[in-house]
Scaffold this active site. Structure first.
Site, mmCIF file in Angstrom:
data_model
loop_
_atom_site.group_PDB
_atom_site.id
_atom_site.type_symbol
_atom_site.label_atom_id
_atom_site.label_comp_id
_atom_site.label_asym_id
_atom_site.label_seq_id
_atom_site.Cartn_x
_atom_site.Cartn_y
_atom_site.Cartn_z
ATOM 1 N N ARG A 77 6.346 22.279 0.721
ATOM 2 C CA ARG A 77 5.208 22.483 1.620
ATOM 3 C C ARG A 77 5.753 22.870 2.995
ATOM 4 O O ARG A 77 6.438 22.089 3.643
ATOM 5 C CB ARG A 77 4.371 21.202 1.706
ATOM 6 C CG ARG A 77 3.279 21.339 2.708
ATOM 7 C CD ARG A 77 2.244 20.232 2.687
ATOM 8 N NE ARG A 77 1.266 20.620 3.647
ATOM 9 C CZ ARG A 77 1.021 19.987 4.797
ATOM 10 N NH1 ARG A 77 1.607 18.848 5.083
ATOM 11 N NH2 ARG A 77 0.155 20.475 5.652
ATOM 12 N N HIS A 121 -0.472 24.983 10.961
ATOM 13 C CA HIS A 121 0.049 23.658 11.328
ATOM 14 C C HIS A 121 0.301 23.695 12.836
ATOM 15 O O HIS A 121 1.423 23.629 13.309
ATOM 16 C CB HIS A 121 1.313 23.350 10.520
ATOM 17 C CG HIS A 121 1.708 21.901 10.497
ATOM 18 N ND1 HIS A 121 2.011 21.232 9.327
ATOM 19 C CD2 HIS A 121 1.856 20.995 11.479
ATOM 20 C CE1 HIS A 121 2.336 19.976 9.595
ATOM 21 N NE2 HIS A 121 2.258 19.797 10.908
ATOM 22 N N GLU A 166 -4.082 18.661 9.085
ATOM 23 C CA GLU A 166 -4.559 17.595 9.965
ATOM 24 C C GLU A 166 -5.476 18.086 11.089
ATOM 25 O O GLU A 166 -5.162 17.933 12.279
ATOM 26 C CB GLU A 166 -3.379 16.819 10.561
ATOM 27 C CG GLU A 166 -2.526 16.155 9.507
ATOM 28 C CD GLU A 166 -1.390 15.318 10.095
ATOM 29 O OE1 GLU A 166 -1.181 15.332 11.318
ATOM 30 O OE2 GLU A 166 -0.710 14.628 9.305
ATOM 31 N N ASN A 292 -2.413 13.358 3.830
ATOM 32 C CA ASN A 292 -1.338 12.969 4.739
ATOM 33 C C ASN A 292 -1.650 11.546 5.177
ATOM 34 O O ASN A 292 -2.706 11.309 5.792
ATOM 35 C CB ASN A 292 -1.325 13.846 5.997
ATOM 36 C CG ASN A 292 -0.926 15.283 5.725
ATOM 37 O OD1 ASN A 292 -0.828 15.696 4.576
ATOM 38 N ND2 ASN A 292 -0.716 16.034 6.788
ATOM 39 N N TYR A 294 0.168 7.736 6.633
ATOM 40 C CA TYR A 294 1.356 7.014 7.086
ATOM 41 C C TYR A 294 1.139 5.512 7.140
ATOM 42 O O TYR A 294 2.047 4.746 6.904
ATOM 43 C CB TYR A 294 1.795 7.543 8.458
ATOM 44 C CG TYR A 294 2.354 8.939 8.355
ATOM 45 C CD1 TYR A 294 3.712 9.145 8.191
ATOM 46 C CD2 TYR A 294 1.508 10.052 8.353
ATOM 47 C CE1 TYR A 294 4.231 10.426 8.047
ATOM 48 C CE2 TYR A 294 2.028 11.335 8.207
ATOM 49 C CZ TYR A 294 3.387 11.520 8.056
ATOM 50 O OH TYR A 294 3.901 12.776 7.895
ATOM 51 N N GLU A 355 1.810 14.661 2.778
ATOM 52 C CA GLU A 355 2.738 14.071 3.752
ATOM 53 C C GLU A 355 2.708 12.565 3.623
ATOM 54 O O GLU A 355 1.619 11.961 3.534
ATOM 55 C CB GLU A 355 2.333 14.388 5.205
ATOM 56 C CG GLU A 355 2.727 15.729 5.700
ATOM 57 C CD GLU A 355 2.420 15.901 7.184
ATOM 58 O OE1 GLU A 355 2.456 14.903 7.949
ATOM 59 O OE2 GLU A 355 2.136 17.047 7.575
#
Ligand code: IFM
Length: 457
Positions: A77, A121, A166, A292, A294, A355
């Site tokens: 990616r 991005h 995002e 994505n 985290y 991600e």
């Protein structure tokens, strides 16, 4: 404990972004982006660095491909820099910019790695920012034109695409709190930007499918599993609003043709500037949702916050789990919980984890080896969480670690290292970390032993 085994054909990969790795900002006819302007503005990047050179992947991409081959990855990616393809954000595409991506993609295909590009991005051509940026509706049409040119040129080599990376982060950080490019701090501009991005997503999807009918097209959204900080009713309610704002603001309009009305205390804000027909224009059947994620978010109710959410997140997670060097809590359940919730709330979603990763500064030892055992522990936990979601029936097709190699981490400069490979920013040399070697085994076996396999000590 049973072995963790992923489905046949599961994609293993890593993710990067153009401005974070390419460098060569003045080569091949590339135009200026908002990140060039921002990083060159004194005080914007904590370390005073820019992405002018970054990992020099523009020249060293064969090294990047070699790293991925060593780890047995089947998917890469990466993102396309809009100002390489349209230096000023409109008009005929720049042949040299396209030629660079053709070389990269051909190298990936020759290595048996799926090219998995993202169109945007975060590096908006500066000329478009000067014309109003994402808050201006016309940027949606410019973006669809860029998407059309790009798919026309590269669609013979690429089957799977992402439109945005995002949108929640680049609109909020870029136009709301101003800590990312273009550095604007204005609630209404931020809200208008979110609506333009939603329009752009719909327009680009249609433009891409017109060019390449069998393309698989998704977007990568930033998600955070929201939990109330306490069990009182106001915090529970606030956590639901934060879920709607953070996790659904771009997904729901696309999938259901409406905004999540409960994200704001007083309904959908006028500042979005919704016009007749917009919600039909936005609604498109994405072929997959890129996740994505985290950490989790612990949410409290607050009164009269400037954004209108009536809610506040206490940073990236709580303090029960270990912290990464960025101060983000390691909380693997968040990935499982988010996947299971979206799967329940939406029909027929197909997911790719686009991600997930952690920042630790472990550096090469005297023998040149990087013992980043905390990163291995992170990946073991989050991969086990993805596996549990798959076992629960969620359709997850791939997993991309953030990130392939230490790179330019936006306002943090090179201070936060998320890579599976160590980057020496003086020489450009890459060294696979212990976590990278661990991935070699995982991809080889399409899974791992949850009890441990000797790499975590
Ligand atoms: O580096 C970023 C990436 O560009 C977008 N997602 C989060 C990563 C870590 O902060």
């Amino acid at each position: 404990m049973a072995r963790i085994q992923f489905p046949d054909g599961f994609h293993w990969g890593a993710a990067t972004a153009a401005y974070q790795i390419e460098g060569a900002v003045r080569e091949g006819g590339r135009g200026e982006s908002i990140w060039d302007r921002f990083s060159h503005t004194p005080g914007r990047i904590h370390t005073g660095e820019t992405g002018d050179i970054a990992c020099d992947s523009y020249h060293r991409f064969p090294d990047d491909i070699a790293l991925m081959r060593e780890m047995g990855f089947t998917s890469y990616r990466f993102s396309l820099a809009w100002p390489r393809i349209q230096p000023n954000g409109s008009g005929a595409p720049n042949p040299d910019g396209l030629a660079y991506y053709e070389r990269l993609i051909d190298g990936l295909l020759a290595a048996g790695i799926r090219p998995f590009p993202t169109l945007y991005h975060w590096d908006l051509p500066q000329a478009l920012e000067d014309a109003g940026g994402w808050p201006a509706r016309d940027t949606a049409s410019r973006f669809a034109e860029y998407a059309h040119h790009t798919v026309r040129a590269l669609g013979d080599r690429v089957s799977d695409w992402m439109i945005f990376n995002e949108p929640g982060i680049f609109t909020f950080f870029g136009y709301g709190i101003g800590i990312h490019a273009p550095g604007v701090r204005n609630r209404d501009a931020m809200l208008a930007a979110t609506h333009t991005v939603n329009l752009a997503q719909g327009d680009a999807f249609r433009a891409m499918k017109e060019e390449q009918t069998d393309a698989r097209i998704g977007s990568a959204f930033s998600f955070q599993a929201m939990e109330p900080a306490t069990d009182n009713a106001a915090d529970i309610d606030a956590a639901e609003r934060m879920h709607a704002w953070t996790n659904e603001w771009f997904l729901m309009p696309t999938a259901k043709g409406r905004y999540p009305e409960h994200a704001f205390e007083s309904g959908v804000p006028d500042a979005l500037g919704i016009q007749e027909g917009d919600l039909d224009r936005i609604r498109v059947p994405l072929d997959f949702v890129g996740v994505n994620l985290y950490s989790r978010g612990l949410v409290r109710a607050v009164n009269n916050d400037a954004w209108g959410w009536g809610a506040r997140i206490d940073g990236m997670g709580g303090s029960e789990g270990p912290q990464t060097d960025f101060g983000w809590e390691v909380w693997p359940d968040s990935l499982h919980d988010l996947l299971v919730r979206l799967d329940a709330d939406y029909d027929d979603l197909v997911f790719e984890v686009t991600e997930n990763g952690c920042s630790y500064a472990d550096a090469p030892d005297a023998d040149g080896r990087v013992h980043d055992v905390r990163r291995i522990a992170f990946y073991r936990g989050y991969l086990a969480a993805v596996h549990r979601a798959i076992e629960a029936g969620v359709d997850v097709r791939g997993y991309h670690a953030w990130t392939l190699l230490d790179n330019f981490e936006w306002a943090e400069g090179t201070a936060q290292r998320f890579g599976l490979a160590w980057t020496d920013f003086t020489t450009g040399e890459r060294t696979l970390k212990q976590s990278g070697h661990w991935f070699t085994r995982v991809t080889d076996q399409n899974g791992f032993d949850p009890e441990g396999d000797g790499e975590e000590a």
